[in-house]
Design a protein around this motif. Structure first.
Motif, PDB file in Angstrom:
ATOM      1  N   MET A   1      65.455  32.052  32.830  1.00 40.83           N
ATOM      2  CA  MET A   1      66.481  31.232  32.245  1.00 40.83           C
ATOM      3  C   MET A   1      67.434  30.788  33.353  1.00 40.83           C
ATOM      4  N   ALA A   2      67.631  29.519  33.473  1.00 45.02           N
ATOM      5  CA  ALA A   2      68.507  28.977  34.505  1.00 45.02           C
ATOM      6  C   ALA A   2      69.649  28.210  33.848  1.00 45.02           C
ATOM      7  N   ILE A   3      70.834  28.359  34.417  1.00 43.29           N
ATOM      8  CA  ILE A   3      72.017  27.665  33.934  1.00 43.29           C
ATOM      9  C   ILE A   3      72.127  26.330  34.673  1.00 43.29           C
ATOM     10  N   THR A   4      72.250  25.249  33.915  1.00 40.22           N
ATOM     11  CA  THR A   4      72.421  23.928  34.520  1.00 40.22           C
ATOM     12  C   THR A   4      73.912  23.670  34.734  1.00 40.22           C
ATOM     13  N   GLU A   5      74.202  22.568  35.425  1.00 39.89           N
ATOM     14  CA  GLU A   5      75.597  22.204  35.664  1.00 39.89           C
ATOM     15  C   GLU A   5      76.305  21.876  34.344  1.00 39.89           C
ATOM     16  N   ASP A   6      75.573  21.240  33.426  1.00 38.97           N
ATOM     17  CA  ASP A   6      76.179  20.923  32.127  1.00 38.97           C
ATOM     18  C   ASP A   6      76.527  22.197  31.360  1.00 38.97           C
ATOM     19  N   GLU A   7      75.647  23.190  31.420  1.00 39.83           N
ATOM     20  CA  GLU A   7      75.931  24.453  30.749  1.00 39.83           C
ATOM     21  C   GLU A   7      77.092  25.176  31.431  1.00 39.83           C
ATOM     22  N   ALA A   8      77.158  25.095  32.758  1.00 37.75           N
ATOM     23  CA  ALA A   8      78.271  25.710  33.493  1.00 37.75           C
ATOM     24  C   ALA A   8      79.582  25.033  33.117  1.00 37.75           C
ATOM     25  N   ARG A   9      79.556  23.715  32.941  1.00 38.48           N
ATOM     26  CA  ARG A   9      80.748  22.976  32.517  1.00 38.48           C
ATOM     27  C   ARG A   9      81.188  23.446  31.128  1.00 38.48           C
ATOM     28  N   LYS A  10      80.203  23.640  30.230  1.00 41.55           N
ATOM     29  CA  LYS A  10      80.514  24.082  28.876  1.00 41.55           C
ATOM     30  C   LYS A  10      81.087  25.501  28.881  1.00 41.55           C
ATOM     31  N   VAL A  11      80.519  26.382  29.698  1.00 44.14           N
ATOM     32  CA  VAL A  11      81.019  27.756  29.803  1.00 44.14           C
ATOM     33  C   VAL A  11      82.452  27.753  30.343  1.00 44.14           C
ATOM     34  N   ALA A  12      82.714  26.927  31.340  1.00 36.87           N
ATOM     35  CA  ALA A  12      84.064  26.838  31.899  1.00 36.87           C
ATOM     36  C   ALA A  12      85.039  26.318  30.846  1.00 36.87           C
ATOM     37  N   HIS A  13      84.604  25.342  30.050  1.00 33.81           N
ATOM     38  CA  HIS A  13      85.464  24.809  28.990  1.00 33.81           C
ATOM     39  C   HIS A  13      85.750  25.889  27.942  1.00 33.81           C
ATOM     40  N   LEU A  14      84.734  26.637  27.528  1.00 33.71           N
ATOM     41  CA  LEU A  14      84.924  27.687  26.531  1.00 33.71           C
ATOM     42  C   LEU A  14      85.823  28.803  27.050  1.00 33.71           C
ATOM     43  N   ARG A  16      88.205  28.307  29.074  1.00 34.34           N
ATOM     44  CA  ARG A  16      89.481  27.664  29.398  1.00 34.34           C
ATOM     45  C   ARG A  16      89.785  27.760  30.890  1.00 34.34           C
ATOM     46  N   ILE A  17      88.746  27.497  31.712  1.00 38.32           N
ATOM     47  CA  ILE A  17      88.878  27.522  33.160  1.00 38.32           C
ATOM     48  C   ILE A  17      88.696  26.097  33.666  1.00 38.32           C
ATOM     49  N   ALA A  18      89.646  25.626  34.450  1.00 39.92           N
ATOM     50  CA  ALA A  18      89.538  24.285  35.028  1.00 39.92           C
ATOM     51  C   ALA A  18      88.640  24.360  36.253  1.00 39.92           C
ATOM     52  N   VAL A  19      87.506  23.682  36.191  1.00 40.12           N
ATOM     53  CA  VAL A  19      86.553  23.663  37.300  1.00 40.12           C
ATOM     54  C   VAL A  19      86.298  22.211  37.682  1.00 40.12           C
ATOM     55  N   LYS A  20      86.455  21.915  38.966  1.00 36.98           N
ATOM     56  CA  LYS A  20      86.194  20.553  39.448  1.00 36.98           C
ATOM     57  C   LYS A  20      84.690  20.292  39.415  1.00 36.98           C
ATOM     58  N   ASP A  21      84.328  19.015  39.266  1.00 34.99           N
ATOM     59  CA  ASP A  21      82.911  18.652  39.226  1.00 34.99           C
ATOM     60  C   ASP A  21      82.185  19.075  40.497  1.00 34.99           C
ATOM     61  N   ALA A  22      82.888  19.066  41.619  1.00 37.19           N
ATOM     62  CA  ALA A  22      82.256  19.458  42.884  1.00 37.19           C
ATOM     63  C   ALA A  22      81.943  20.950  42.924  1.00 37.19           C
ATOM     64  N   ASP A  23      82.661  21.738  42.129  1.00 35.80           N
ATOM     65  CA  ASP A  23      82.459  23.191  42.128  1.00 35.80           C
ATOM     66  C   ASP A  23      81.455  23.658  41.088  1.00 35.80           C
ATOM     67  N   LEU A  24      80.971  22.741  40.246  1.00 37.95           N
ATOM     68  CA  LEU A  24      80.032  23.130  39.182  1.00 37.95           C
ATOM     69  C   LEU A  24      78.703  23.689  39.708  1.00 37.95           C
ATOM     70  N   PRO A  25      78.117  23.106  40.774  1.00 34.74           N
ATOM     71  CA  PRO A  25      76.860  23.705  41.267  1.00 34.74           C
ATOM     72  C   PRO A  25      77.032  25.164  41.717  1.00 34.74           C
ATOM     73  N   ALA A  26      78.151  25.457  42.369  1.00 39.74           N
ATOM     74  CA  ALA A  26      78.383  26.835  42.813  1.00 39.74           C
ATOM     75  C   ALA A  26      78.581  27.755  41.617  1.00 39.74           C
ATOM     76  N   LEU A  27      79.293  27.287  40.586  1.00 38.12           N
ATOM     77  CA  LEU A  27      79.491  28.090  39.383  1.00 38.12           C
ATOM     78  C   LEU A  27      78.164  28.345  38.685  1.00 38.12           C
ATOM     79  N   ALA A  28      77.335  27.319  38.587  1.00 39.59           N
ATOM     80  CA  ALA A  28      76.026  27.483  37.957  1.00 39.59           C
ATOM     81  C   ALA A  28      75.181  28.491  38.733  1.00 39.59           C
ATOM     82  N   GLN A  29      75.266  28.445  40.053  1.00 39.38           N
ATOM     83  CA  GLN A  29      74.498  29.389  40.878  1.00 39.38           C
ATOM     84  C   GLN A  29      75.001  30.817  40.662  1.00 39.38           C
TER      85      GLN A  29
END
Length: 95
Positions: A1-14, A16-29
């Motif tokens: 199971m791999a987390i995509t950038e869209d899923e990482a964005r959704k997790v950050a939103h849930l 309530r963490i502000a994550v820049k689009d440039a930081d989404l790949p690192a968060l997903a990793q």
């Protein structure tokens, strides 16, 4: 199971963490690393292992459950701005 950038964005939103689009790949990793570690933990055989809260078996020191008045009424009321008949005196709040 791999987390995509869209899923990482959704997790950050849930979360309530502000994550820049440039930081989404690192968060997903990082989230993928966490999931990989959890899969490794699922491979460990824990049959017959009792759940524990700590490494050392410890019991808390117990004392007698005895009701007392604290035996410090005079010391406590000494600091009260107004004390009457062994109680704190407070202004009336209900008329």
């Amino acid at each position: 199971m791999a987390i995509t950038e869209d899923e990482a964005r959704k997790v950050a939103h849930l979360a309530r963490i502000a994550v820049k689009d440039a930081d989404l790949p690192a968060l997903a990793q990082e989230l993928n690393g966490i999931l990989h570690f959890m899969e490794q933990l699922n491979e460990v055989d824990v049959d017959g292992v009792e759940p524990m809260t700590g490494v050392e078996p410890m019991r808390l020191k117990r004392r007698q459950d005895v009701v007392t008045d604290g035996e410090m009424q005079d010391l406590i009321l000494k600091n009260a701005p107004d004390a009457r008949e062994g109680f704190f005196a407070v202004p009336k709040v209900v008329e």
